[in-house]
Design an enzyme around this catalytic site. Structure first.
Site, PDB file in Angstrom:
ATOM      1  N   ASP A 177       0.984   9.624   4.941  1.00 16.34           N
ATOM      2  CA  ASP A 177       1.699   8.396   5.254  1.00 16.34           C
ATOM      3  C   ASP A 177       3.041   8.468   4.535  1.00 16.34           C
ATOM      4  O   ASP A 177       3.100   8.782   3.347  1.00 16.34           O
ATOM      5  CB  ASP A 177       0.896   7.193   4.756  1.00 16.34           C
ATOM      6  CG  ASP A 177       0.980   6.009   5.690  1.00 16.34           C
ATOM      7  OD1 ASP A 177       2.113   5.611   6.016  1.00 16.34           O
ATOM      8  OD2 ASP A 177      -0.078   5.483   6.072  1.00 16.34           O
ATOM      9  N   ASP A 184       5.750   4.892   8.116  1.00 17.59           N
ATOM     10  CA  ASP A 184       5.569   3.451   7.991  1.00 17.59           C
ATOM     11  C   ASP A 184       6.834   2.688   8.410  1.00 17.59           C
ATOM     12  O   ASP A 184       7.939   3.036   7.970  1.00 17.59           O
ATOM     13  CB  ASP A 184       5.258   3.154   6.515  1.00 17.59           C
ATOM     14  CG  ASP A 184       4.720   1.764   6.290  1.00 17.59           C
ATOM     15  OD1 ASP A 184       3.627   1.465   6.796  1.00 17.59           O
ATOM     16  OD2 ASP A 184       5.392   0.977   5.592  1.00 17.59           O
TER      17      ASP A 184
END
Ligand code: ISL
Ligand code: CA
Length: 573
Positions: free
Chosen positions: A111, A213
């Site tokens: 991520d 993100d």
């Protein structure tokens, strides 16, 4: 042609678009498996559970953040991008996990949270120290308005103003999320270079890509205009000014050049709330060299109420299918879809889009069938493959998520009764998806030998991995769907066209790839429904071979026979 005659390409596929044939599994590490009894999932826990993922057949694992973090937003607030949080393990544990994932022929994606850092990141600590610090411009600092008010009327995603006054210098900083998540200023080339350097460091370590993100928030309108205040709201809507900003595509192309060029075999997916089909086509057009695919949000916004997602509206059968069809059609020629129903930010998909009381098994498997057999790359969120449901939280103290806690406080302060506010959280809180993975029927569901950081769903005694090792389980159905993608090129590469079945609740579609054809007919409702198709369509599928069904079909699998609640049928030709 039968399934067993077909090859299984898995990751022996070296084509640049190998990810079209892949299935991604999202791990929320905090809730996956605890290895040391502190009640928090960790990297060594994931290592212990790789068998489950290998048997499921997934190709890629995406790890939600495991970096060093004060955990104001469960790791989406990073204080060191190049270290592992002590609660998750060490860099050595990480290397061991990465090697084990690779040994099993799978890939690992990190991520990438670079719209903001933690306020405890050294960059921000320096930045806030004085107005002339060299890192001052790495974040969005602005002087107060004439009456001391915040620079704009924007609302944070987690309630309240998106600006925080900092006593040290008397200026405000921007935080689109929690006040412990200050937004980075991507206008500053040093910021971008620091991010790219960090990304190269992870790729050099061997990771296979990034899930980015809120990547469509990194370019803002530098004039920072106020937003329009919608009816019933206290704050303005800053979204048009901080999302999809003027330099977004330039930044993504620069990142691609600086980080990804010359490194084949990667997978990149941008998380892009509010993205339109036209923008998604730009992000994912291979010729533009930005990202391989994006997560769009329309289908997970369908049930949001006009003022807040926490006062949702009921979806009509057919709304979900209509929206997903729109995305299939929009990215048919250029671009690529990510296919998902749930993740760590969304309520559990079987509870939200299915029927987790009367038709739990059928709705979990019907939803999976229609999703996995579309054109795009499917994502399985941990626990979805066993039909995990929303959590029956009864008090606010059982909640952990900053978004839920802030909204609850705000709603109660505005006059809601706690019971009514809890009702909003019951269907929409992100904590629904964050309860521990249900491995077996033991007291903490096999997740931990200690006290879990968030409650275990009481239905773990019934819904768990150990209980689903047989045919006819949700888990077995996921395995079959993933196998279909690996074995039938039409699933990964075929065209998509919706078939009118005379009833919006029936999601029927054809996939075509050369001479190979596939038909999916799924009843996405809790009533019996009978498909009615044009004679030409019926003729085309007259000699269809059954490939997969979620409910036992008496006799031959006639694809257009009446469908029981949440029945889904897949045939080939
Ligand atoms: O769940 C949401 C709030 O209602 C979404 O808007 C969510 O905040 C949005 O999808 C962005 O999500 C990502 O960034 C957030 C983090 O809290 C989420 O967990 C992450 O997936 C900030 O980093
Ligand atoms: Ca632990």
């Amino acid at each position: 042609m039968s399934l067993s005659d077909l090859r299984s390409p898995r990751l022996t596929d070296t084509a640049p678009d190998w990810w079209k044939g892949a299935v991604v599994y999202q791990i929320y590490p905090r809730s996956f498996q605890d290895s040391n009894g502190d009640g928090i999932g960790d990297l060594r826990g994931i290592l212990q559970r790789l068998d489950h993922l290998e048997r499921l057949g997934v190709d890629v694992i995406w790890l939600s953040p495991v970096y060093r973090s004060p955990h104001a937003d469960n790791g989406y607030d990073i204080s060191d991008y190049q270290d592992i949080d002590p609660a998750m393990g060490t860099l050595d544990d990480f290397d061991e996990l990465l090697a084990a994932v690779h040994d099993r022929g799978m890939k690992l994606v990190m991520d990438l949270v670079v719209n903001h850092t933690s306020d405890e990141h050294p960059w921000f600590v320096e930045s806030r120290s004085s107005t002339d610090n060299p890192k001052r411009d790495w974040y969005w600092w602005r002087r107060p308005g004439p009456n001391g008010e915040p620079p704009t009327n924007w609302e944070s995603f987690f309630s309240g103003s998106a600006w925080q006054l900092d006593e040290t210098t008397g200026e405000y900083y921007l935080h689109l999320f929690d006040r412990k998540q200050p937004d980075l200023n991507w206008e500053n080339p040093e910021v971008r270079e620091a991010v790219y350097t960090m990304m190269r460091w992870w790729l050099d370590r061997g990771v296979d890509g990034f899930r980015m993100d809120v990547i469509n928030l990194i370019s803002k309108n530098v004039a920072l205009p106020d937003g329009v205040v919608p009816p019933g709201k206290l704050y303005g809507d800053g979204f048009p000014h901080y999302a999809g900003g003027p330099r977004l595509h330039e930044y993504l192309q620069e990142m691609n050049r600086e980080v990804f060029a010359g490194r084949p075999g990667l997978i990149t997916v941008g998380e892009t709330p509010g993205v339109t089909t036209a923008e998604a086509a730009l992000f994912t057009d291979p010729a533009r060299h930005e990202v391989d695919m994006v997560f769009q949000f329309e289908h997970v916004g369908l049930d949001h109420g006009p003022v807040t997602k926490f006062r949702p509206r009921r979806l009509e059968p057919g709304e979900l299918a209509a929206n997903l069809t729109r995305w299939q059609d929009a990215l048919a020629r250029v671009g690529w879809n990510s296919l998902y129903l749930g993740n760590h930010d969304q309520a559990r998909s079987v509870s939200r889009f299915g029927d987790d009381s009367s038709h739990w098994y059928a709705s979990a498997t019907a939803l999976a069938t229609m999703l996995h057999l579309q054109r795009g790359t499917p994502y399985v969120y941990q626990g979805e493959e066993i039909g995990m449901t929303n959590m029956p939280f009864t008090t606010i103290d059982e909640h952990r998520d900053v978004e839920s806690l802030n909204w609850f406080a705000e709603a109660v302060a505005a006059g809601s009764s706690p019971a009514e506010a809890l009702l909003g959280l019951a269907s929409m809180s992100r904590d629904n998806a964050r309860t521990p993975m249900q491995w077996d029927a033991s007291p903490s569901a096999g997740f931990t030998s200690g006290r879990p950081w968030i409650g275990v769903n009481p239905n773990a005694s019934r819904i768990n991995v150990a209980a689903q090792d047989d045919d006819g389980s949700v888990l077995a159905h996921y395995r079959a769907l993933i196998r279909l993608r690996h074995e039938l090129p039409v699933v990964a590469h075929g065209s998509f066209s919706r078939v009118d079945a005379g009833d919006d609740a029936i999601f029927a579609f054809e996939r075509v790839h050369g001479a190979d054809r596939l038909l999916v007919v799924a009843n996405l409702s809790s009533d019996e429904r009978t498909p009615v198709v044009a004679p030409a369509v019926a003729d085309r599928w007259a000699d269809a071979r059954p490939l997969l069904a979620n409910l036992d079909r008496p006799g031959e699998a006639a694809p257009f026979a009446p469908l029981r609640p949440w029945e889904a049928v897949v045939v080939g030709a």
